[in-house]
Design a protein around this motif. Structure first.
Motif, PDB file in Angstrom:
ATOM      1  N   SER A  65       0.835  -1.203   0.000  1.00  0.00           N
ATOM      2  CA  SER A  65       0.000   0.000   0.000  1.00  0.00           C
ATOM      3  C   SER A  65       0.864   1.245   0.000  1.00  0.00           C
ATOM      4  O   SER A  65       1.996   1.227   0.468  1.00  0.00           O
ATOM      5  CB  SER A  65      -0.892   0.010   1.256  1.00  0.00           C
ATOM      6  OG  SER A  65      -1.579   1.241   1.372  1.00  0.00           O
ATOM      7  N   GLU A  67      -0.581   4.002   1.319  1.00  0.00           N
ATOM      8  CA  GLU A  67      -1.299   4.819   2.292  1.00  0.00           C
ATOM      9  C   GLU A  67      -0.429   5.111   3.511  1.00  0.00           C
ATOM     10  O   GLU A  67       0.240   4.227   4.049  1.00  0.00           O
ATOM     11  CB  GLU A  67      -2.560   4.097   2.743  1.00  0.00           C
ATOM     12  CG  GLU A  67      -3.402   4.903   3.725  1.00  0.00           C
ATOM     13  CD  GLU A  67      -4.675   4.166   4.126  1.00  0.00           C
ATOM     14  OE1 GLU A  67      -4.566   3.192   4.911  1.00  0.00           O
ATOM     15  OE2 GLU A  67      -5.749   4.543   3.641  1.00  0.00           O
ATOM     16  N   GLY A  74      -6.782   6.835   3.109  1.00  0.00           N
ATOM     17  CA  GLY A  74      -6.375   6.901   1.711  1.00  0.00           C
ATOM     18  C   GLY A  74      -5.350   7.970   1.397  1.00  0.00           C
ATOM     19  O   GLY A  74      -5.052   8.224   0.234  1.00  0.00           O
TER      20      GLY A  74
END
Ligand code: ZN
Length: 144
Positions: A65, A67, A74
């Motif tokens: 990810s 993030e 997000g």
């Protein structure tokens, strides 16, 4: 290794609008040792986005990810986020902004670094501290 050159003698009125993923910073000085003294790997990573940022790690499949795990929701952890917004680095950013005398942005950072060696050194210190934290989180396998 870095093979591009970002010259620091911008034309008057030039504005840095954002960080790009594939930009390298090369300091031009009369002597190589002088150039090496005024920059460091952490600054290059911060300004180029080629550091332990989750967006960069994900790009090369070193993380699942991009993030920011501190911010969540997000929010992508990239150089711009870390430099300007991430509360994880509020203390470090506050120290930097105290030296700059204004909020740090991608528009004013390089201009102020060039104009003031104290700002350059403050950015260097910010970059070293941030990269140390991000590198530790990367080694631990999760950015907490
Ligand atoms: Zn964040």
């Amino acid at each position: 290794m870095y093979d591009g050159i970002l010259r620091l003698d911008f034309e008057p009125g030039t504005h840095i609008v954002d960080f790009a993923a594939d930009v390298a910073l090369v300091v031009i000085a009369k002597e190589l040792t002088v150039a090496e003294e005024v920059t460091n790997r952490a600054i290059i990573k911060l300004l180029s986005g080629h550091g332990c940022f989750r967006s960069y790690l994900k790009r090369f499949n070193h993380d699942e990810s991009d993030e920011c795990t501190w911010c969540g929701a997000g929010i992508v952890e990239d150089a711009s986020h870390v430099l300007q917004h991430c509360p994880r680095f509020d203390v470090e950013r506050c120290r930097l902004q105290n030296v700059m005398g204004e909020l740090v942005t991608s528009r004013n950072l390089i201009r102020m670094m060039i104009a003031d060696t104290d700002v350059w050194e403050a950015v260097s210190a910010f970059a070293v501290r941030v990269m140390k934290v991000l590198r530790k989180l990367e080694r631990e396998g999760s950015a907490q």
